[in-house]
Motif scaffolding. Structure first.
Motif, short mmCIF file in Angstrom:
data_model
loop_
_atom_site.label_atom_id
_atom_site.label_comp_id
_atom_site.label_asym_id
_atom_site.label_seq_id
_atom_site.Cartn_x
_atom_site.Cartn_y
_atom_site.Cartn_z
N TYR A 629 0.80 -1.21 0.00
CA TYR A 629 0.00 0.00 0.00
C TYR A 629 0.84 1.28 0.00
CZ TYR A 629 -3.50 -3.48 1.26
OH TYR A 629 -4.31 -4.59 1.28
N SER A 630 1.97 1.27 0.71
CA SER A 630 2.78 2.50 0.75
C SER A 630 3.35 2.81 -0.62
CB SER A 630 3.91 2.36 1.78
OG SER A 630 4.75 1.26 1.45
N GLU A 631 3.78 1.77 -1.36
CA GLU A 631 4.30 2.00 -2.71
C GLU A 631 3.17 2.44 -3.65
OE1 GLU A 631 7.60 -1.08 -3.78
OE2 GLU A 631 6.28 -2.00 -2.27
N ALA A 632 2.00 1.80 -3.48
CA ALA A 632 0.85 2.18 -4.30
C ALA A 632 0.50 3.64 -4.09
CB ALA A 632 -0.34 1.29 -3.97
N GLU A 633 0.50 4.06 -2.80
CA GLU A 633 0.16 5.45 -2.50
C GLU A 633 1.16 6.41 -3.13
OE1 GLU A 633 -0.30 8.44 1.38
OE2 GLU A 633 0.15 6.30 1.67
N LEU A 634 2.45 6.09 -3.03
CA LEU A 634 3.49 6.96 -3.58
C LEU A 634 3.29 7.15 -5.08
CD1 LEU A 634 6.15 8.55 -3.30
CD2 LEU A 634 7.35 6.35 -3.66
N PHE A 635 3.08 6.05 -5.81
CA PHE A 635 2.94 6.15 -7.26
C PHE A 635 1.65 6.85 -7.66
CE2 PHE A 635 5.96 2.35 -7.80
CZ PHE A 635 7.02 3.17 -8.11
N LEU A 636 0.56 6.60 -6.92
CA LEU A 636 -0.69 7.29 -7.24
C LEU A 636 -0.56 8.79 -7.03
CD1 LEU A 636 -3.46 4.90 -5.81
CD2 LEU A 636 -3.16 5.58 -8.20
N GLN A 637 0.16 9.18 -5.96
CA GLN A 637 0.38 10.61 -5.72
C GLN A 637 1.24 11.23 -6.81
OE1 GLN A 637 2.03 10.42 -1.76
NE2 GLN A 637 0.06 10.82 -0.77
N GLN A 638 2.30 10.51 -7.21
CA GLN A 638 3.17 11.02 -8.28
C GLN A 638 2.39 11.15 -9.60
OE1 GLN A 638 6.75 8.69 -8.69
NE2 GLN A 638 7.29 8.86 -6.52
N ALA A 639 1.60 10.13 -9.90
CA ALA A 639 0.82 10.16 -11.14
C ALA A 639 -0.18 11.31 -11.12
CB ALA A 639 0.08 8.83 -11.33
N LEU A 640 -0.81 11.55 -9.97
CA LEU A 640 -1.78 12.63 -9.85
C LEU A 640 -1.12 13.99 -10.07
CD1 LEU A 640 -4.62 13.63 -9.19
CD2 LEU A 640 -4.02 13.52 -6.76
N GLU A 641 0.02 14.21 -9.46
CA GLU A 641 0.72 15.49 -9.61
C GLU A 641 1.17 15.70 -11.04
OE1 GLU A 641 0.97 17.98 -7.43
OE2 GLU A 641 -0.37 16.70 -6.24
N LEU A 642 1.67 14.64 -11.65
CA LEU A 642 2.16 14.74 -13.03
C LEU A 642 1.01 15.05 -13.99
CD1 LEU A 642 4.44 14.59 -15.03
CD2 LEU A 642 4.34 12.09 -14.93
N LYS A 643 -0.12 14.38 -13.79
CA LYS A 643 -1.27 14.62 -14.67
C LYS A 643 -1.82 16.04 -14.48
CE LYS A 643 -2.81 9.93 -15.63
NZ LYS A 643 -3.90 8.95 -15.64
N LYS A 644 -1.78 16.53 -13.25
CA LYS A 644 -2.21 17.91 -13.02
C LYS A 644 -1.31 18.89 -13.76
CE LYS A 644 -4.64 17.66 -8.57
NZ LYS A 644 -4.66 18.12 -7.16
N ASP A 645 0.01 18.63 -13.74
CA ASP A 645 0.95 19.50 -14.45
C ASP A 645 0.71 19.47 -15.95
OD1 ASP A 645 2.18 20.26 -12.11
OD2 ASP A 645 3.82 18.80 -12.27
N LEU A 646 0.40 18.28 -16.48
CA LEU A 646 0.27 18.11 -17.92
C LEU A 646 -1.12 18.46 -18.44
CD1 LEU A 646 2.18 14.72 -18.23
CD2 LEU A 646 2.99 16.95 -19.02
N LEU A 647 -2.15 18.14 -17.66
CA LEU A 647 -3.53 18.28 -18.13
C LEU A 647 -4.29 19.42 -17.46
CD1 LEU A 647 -4.48 14.47 -18.10
CD2 LEU A 647 -3.74 15.81 -20.08
#
Length: 796
Positions: A629-647
Motif C-alpha cells: 500500500y505504501s508504494e501504491a500510495e506513492l505512485f498514485l500521488q506522483q501520477a496525480l501530480e504529473l497529470k495535473k501538471d500536464l492536463l
C-alpha cells in the motif's frame, strides 16, 4: 351516441355541405381507415379529384377549431383530424387534445397525391400488417425499380398517427442495423444503454424501455434476413410491427406482399401524374407504347419524366425512337458487361439521362457510385475552393433534376441500387477509373484516421454516416489503398465499434486487419505489430486472455526486432502485456514488465510525460492488489501530480486518479484522507460531465460507502438515494449499476437494523442481476452472498 352519428353532428356544427358531409363521414368511418381515397370515391360514385377537393374543403373548415390541421400534409391532416375527433368523442364536447409528437426517421417521399397506381397494394399492405407481426414487400422475380421502398415510405407516412410509439426506418445496407436502432432510441427517446453491455443486451434494454404505443420498424433493402433482420427483431409483442423490403424471396412462413410492375392502366395513370397532361393528350397511343416499352416500371417512368422535363419540345414519338435506339446499344453492351443485366426499360432510361449530364456531373455520378448503398454525406459547403464547390453544387443539381440522386436531408443523399450499378459500369469504362478509385480510397482513409481508440458519444454520432463507406473501401477497394494506408480503414472500423463496447462487431475488422497486412506487407513490418497489438487489446477487454497473450508477445517481439529495445512503442507493448498479467493475477510476471516500461518511458520521453503518469498509475494498481500500500500510495500521488501538471486540474483523468487514491485510502481505513478526494472527484465530474451522468452517480456511491464505513449513516443514506435515483433515471430500472446501488442501500439498512426496508431492496438487486447478468456472474454471486448474510443476521 354512435361514431357515425357523432361525425354527422360534427359536420353540422362546422357547416359542411351535404356533399362535404358525405365525403367526411365516409372518410372517417372506422371500417374505412385503411381504404384509399380512390376506393372511397368509387363507393360514393364520384371521381377521385372531386373526393379530394371535398376533403380539402372539410379540412379548411375544421382548421378553425383545430389549427394544427393547417400545417399538415394531406394524409397528416386526416390522422390529426381523426385523433382530435376521437378525443372529443371519448372525452366530451370540450375536449381538445394536444397532438402527441410521433418520432420517426422516414425518408422523403413523393407527395401523396402523386403516388398513384399502387392504391390496392397500399390497402393490402395495411390489412396484412393488422393481422401479422411481420410483412415483407417482395419484388416479383427479383426485379429492381418496382417501387418497394416508395411503397413502404408511403405506408409509413400515411399511417404515421397509428404508430404512436414511432416509426424507425432501418437501412439494411447501411451501418449495422442494431446500431441504427440504438441511435434512434438515443436521439428520439434519450435511451442510452451502457457501453459495457453486449449489443443484444443493449437492444433488449431499448425494447423494454421504448415509448408506449404501436411501433413500426422498417428494414429497407434486405438481402440476408438471417444476418440483417433476425438478430435485431424486438420481442414478440403486439406493440411492434415489422415491415421489410427486399428484391429476394423469403421463406413463405413470412407474410409477403408481392410487388411486380404496374398494370398498364396504372402505368398510364402514373405517367399522367408526372408528365404535362396536354403533352400526353396529343400523343395518347405513343404514351401507351412508352409505358409498355419501359416495362411498366415506376423507376423507368420517373426517369423518363425527368428527361422530358429537360426537353419540353421533344415529342413522345421522338422519345420512343431514342429509347428503341438505346435498347439496341444496351443489348450489345449487356452481353459483355454483367453489370448491365437488369430490366429492359431501366437501362434505356438511364442511358438517355446519362447523355443529358455534362462531363462534370457524369464524373460526380461515377464518384458517388463508389460509396456504399447507404446515406451519402455530401457537405459541399465544406469545400474550400469556391470554383470546385460551385462545380459540385451544379453537378448535384443536375443529378437531382434527372432523378439520378435522391435528397434525404441537408447534405445527405442516396443512390438507387440500379442507378449506382449503372454509374459503376460507366466508371469502369473510363481510362482513369483506377485513379478515381485510388482517390476515393484515400479520402475514406482520411476519415478513418480521425477515429480515436476511445471515441466519445459526440465522435460516434458524427462518424456514423461515414462508417458504411469506410467499410466499403475495406471490403471492396483495399487493392487501391497504399501500403502506408493499408491498415487504417480496418483499424478505424475496429476502434469505432470497440469504443462503444461492441466487441463482436469490432473483432472481424481487427482480424481482417492482421490478415490483409500479412498478405500485402509480409510478416516483418511494423503495421503487423500494430495490428496484432490492437487485436490483443480487444481480446483483453473481452476477457479472452489466453488468446490475447500470444498476440501481445508477437507484437512485442516484432517491435523489438524492427525498432530495437529502446523505443517508446516497445514500452507500450511491455505495458500492455503487463496489464494482461495484472488482470489475470500474474503479479510477479507483471511487475518487471511495468518497471521496464516505466524506465524506458522516463529515459526516452522524460519524466514529464503522460505515458509516464499512466505507467505510475498502473504500477500503483498492481501494488494495491499485492498489499504494497505504501508504494501504491506513492505512485498514485506522483501520477496525480504529473497529470495535473500536464492536463491541468480540470480533466476527467484527474477525477479518475483522485478516485483511485481515495479508494486506496478507504481500503486501508484512512477515511479522513479519502473523503476530500472523493468529494473533489465528485465535484470535478459534475463540472465536466454535468450532474446527470453515470460517473457522477458512481462518485456519489463511493462517498456513500465511505460514510457508511465511518458510521455516518444519515449522510450515507442521502447519497445512496441520490445515486440510485440518478442511475435509474439514466440507465433504467433494469441495470447492474442500479442493482449495485440497491445492494449498497440495503446493506446500510441492514447495518442499522432496518431489516424490513432492506429485504425488498436485496431482492430487487438480486432479481436485476440474475435477469441482466445471469446467475453465475460474479456480481450476482456477490449480491446473493450479501443477501444471505442479511438473512442470517435478520432472522437469527
Amino acid at each position: 351516441m354512435q361514431w357515425a352519428d357523432f361525425l354527422a353532428n360534427e359536420a353540422a356544427i362546422h357547416g359542411l355541405s351535404p356533399e362535404q358531409t358525405a365525403a367526411f363521414v365516409e372518410r372517417l368511418k372506422t371500417e374505412n381507415s385503411g381504404k384509399s381515397e380512390a376506393k372511397l370515391a368509387s363507393e360514393l360514385n364520384i371521381g377521385a379529384a372531386a373526393f379530394k377537393k371535398r376533403m380539402t374543403e372539410v379540412y379548411d373548415k375544421f382548421a378553425q377549431s383545430y389549427p394544427e390541421l393547417a400545417t399538415s400534409e394531406s394524409r397528416g391532416k386526416l390522422e390529426k383530424l381523426r385523433a382530435c375527433l376521437r378525443a372529443k368523442y371519448n372525452g366530451g364536447q370540450d375536449a381538445h387534445p394536444t397532438i402527441k409528437e410521433i418520432y420517426e426517421n422516414i425518408p422523403p417521399a413523393v407527395p401523396f397525391e402523386k403516388f398513384v397506381g399502387r392504391e390496392a397494394e397500399l390497402e393490402e399492405l395495411h390489412q396484412q400488417l393488422q393481422t401479422s407481426r411481420q410483412v415483407a414487400i417482395v419484388a416479383v422475380a427479383g426485379m429492381g425499380g418496382v417501387g418497394k421502398t416508395e411503397l413502404a415510405t408511403q405506408y409509413a407516412k400515411q399511417h404515421l398517427q397509428k404508430y404512436q410509439g414511432g416509426v424507425c426506418w432501418l437501412s439494411a445496407q447501411g451501418i449495422d442495423v442494431g446500431i441504427q436502432i440504438l441511435r434512434f432510441a438515443q436521439l428520439k427517446f434519450k435511451l442510452i444503454a451502457p457501453d459495457d453491455w453486449e449489443l443484444a443486451d443493449r437492444l433488449r434494454y431499448c425494447w423494454q424501455n421504448w415509448q408506449q404505443g404501436e411501433v413500426l420498424l422498417v428494414f429497407d433493402d434486405v438481402t440476408d434476413y438471417k444476418t440483417q433482420v433476425q438478430p435485431y427483431l424486438p420481442p414478440e409483442s403486439p406493440q411492434f410491427k415489422v415491415l421489410l423490403t427486399t428484391r429476394l424471396g423469403f421463406d413463405r412462413t413470412l407474410p409477403q406482399l408481392s410487388l411486380g410492375v404496374l398494370k398498364p392502366l396504372a402505368a398510364m395513370k402514373l405517367l399522367k401524374s408526372l408528365v404535362d397532361r396536354e403533352r400526353l393528350k396529343s400523343e395518347p397511343w405513343v404514351a401507351r407504347k412508352i409505358c409498355k416499352f419501359l416495362g411498366y416500371l415506376p423507376l423507368a417512368l420517373e426517369l423518363v419524366r425527368r428527361y422530358l422535363d429537360t426537353m419540353p419540345d421533344l415529342s413522345l414519338e421522338k422519345l420512343l425512337k431514342r429509347l428503341e435506339k438505346k435498347r439496341l446499344e444496351y443489348e450489345a453492351i449487356a452481353k459483355a458487361n454483367p453489370l448491365m443485366r437488369y430490366q429492359y426499360g431501366v437501362a434505356e432510361a438511364f442511358a438517355l439521362s446519362w447523355e443529358q449530364l455534362d462531363e462534370n456531373a457524369q464524373g460526380v455520378g461515377c464518384w458517388l457510385s463508389l460509396y456504399a448503398l447507404a446515406d451519402i454525406p455530401l457537405y459541399v459547403e465544406a469545400i474550400e475552393d469556391d470554383d470546385e464547390q460551385e462545380l459540385w453544387k451544379k453537378a448535384i443539381a443536375e443529378l437531382r433534376k434527372l432523378h439520378l440522386i435522391q435528397w434525404q436531408s441537408k447534405g445527405i443523399y442516396q443512390l438507387h441500387p440500379l442507378i449506382r450499378q449503372f454509374f459503376q459500369m460507366k466508371l469502369d469504362e473510363l481510362s482513369n477509373a483506377d485513379e478515381v478509385k485510388t482517390a476515393f480510397a484515400a479520402q475514406m482513409v482520411e476519415v478513418a484516421q480521425t477515429i480515436s481508440q476511445q471515441p466519445n458519444r459526440e465522435d460516434i454520432l458524427n462518424l456514423t454516416l461515414a462508417i458504411p463507406h469506410i467499410a466499403e473501401v475495406a471490403t471492396y477497394l483495399s487493392q487501391y489503398l497504399s501500403d502506408e494506408d493499408l491498415i487504417r480503414p480496418f483499424t478505424g472500423l475496429g476502434w469505432f465499434y470497440q469504443g462503444q463496447g461492441l466487441y463482436q462487431q469490432a473483432e472481424p475488422w481487427l482480424q481482417q486487419c492482421v490478415k490483409i497486412a500479412e498478405n500485402r506487407l509480409g510478416l516483418e513490418h511494423f503495421d503487423i505489430a500494430t495490428s496484432l497489438n490492437n487485436l490483443a487489446e480487444l481480446y483483453r477487454y473481452t476477457g479472452r486472455y489466453t488468446e490475447a497473450e500470444p498476440l501481445y508477445l508477437q507484437a512485442l517481439e516484432l517491435s523489438k526486432y524492427l525498432l530495437g529495445d529502446n523505443h517508446p512503442i516497445v514500452a507500450t507493448s511491455l505495458n500492455n502485456l503487463a496489464e494482461l498479467y495484472r488482470y489475470t493475477g500474474r503479479y510477479t510476471e507483471a511487475e518487471p514488465l511495468y518497471l521496464q516500461a516505466l524506465e524506458l518511458r522516463q529515459r526516452l520521453l522524460g519524466d514529464n510525460h503522460l505515458d509516464v503518469a499512466n505507467s505510475l498509475s498502473n504500477l500503483a494498481l498492481l501494488y494495491k492488489s499485492t498489499g504494497r500500500y505504501s508504494e501504491a500510495e506513492l505512485f498514485l500521488q506522483q501520477a496525480l501530480e504529473l497529470k495535473k501538471d500536464l492536463l491541468g486540474d480540470n480533466h476527467l483523468d484527474i477525477a479518475i486518479n483522485l478516485n483511485n487514491l481515495a479508494g486506496l485510502y478507504c481500503f486501508t481505513g484512512r477515511y479522513n484522507e479519502a473523503e476530500p478526494l472523493f468529494q473533489q472527484a465528485l465535484e470535478l465530474r459534475k463540472r465536466l460531465l454535468e450532474d446527470d451522468h453515470p460517473d457522477v452517480a458512481n462518485s456519489l456511491n463511493n462517498l456513500a460507502v465511505l460514510y457508511c464505513s465511518t458510521g455516518c449513516h444519515s449522510k450515507a443514506e442521502l447519497l445512496h438515494l441520490q445515486a440510485l435515483e440518478l442511475w435509474k433515471r439514466l440507465l433504467g430500472d433494469n441495470h447492474p449499476d442500479v442493482a449495485t446501488s440497491l445492494n449498497n442501500l440495503a446493506g446500510l439498512y441492514c447495518s442499522t437494523g432496518r431489516f424490513s426496508e432492506g429485504k425488498p431492496l436485496f431482492e430487487q438487486a438480486l432479481a436485476i442481476c440474475e435477469r441482466t447478468l445471469g446467475v453465475g456472474h460474479p456480481d450476482t454471486i456477490m449480491v446473493r452472498g450479501s443477501y444471505a448474510r442479511f438473512l442470517r443476521k435478520a432472522y437469527r
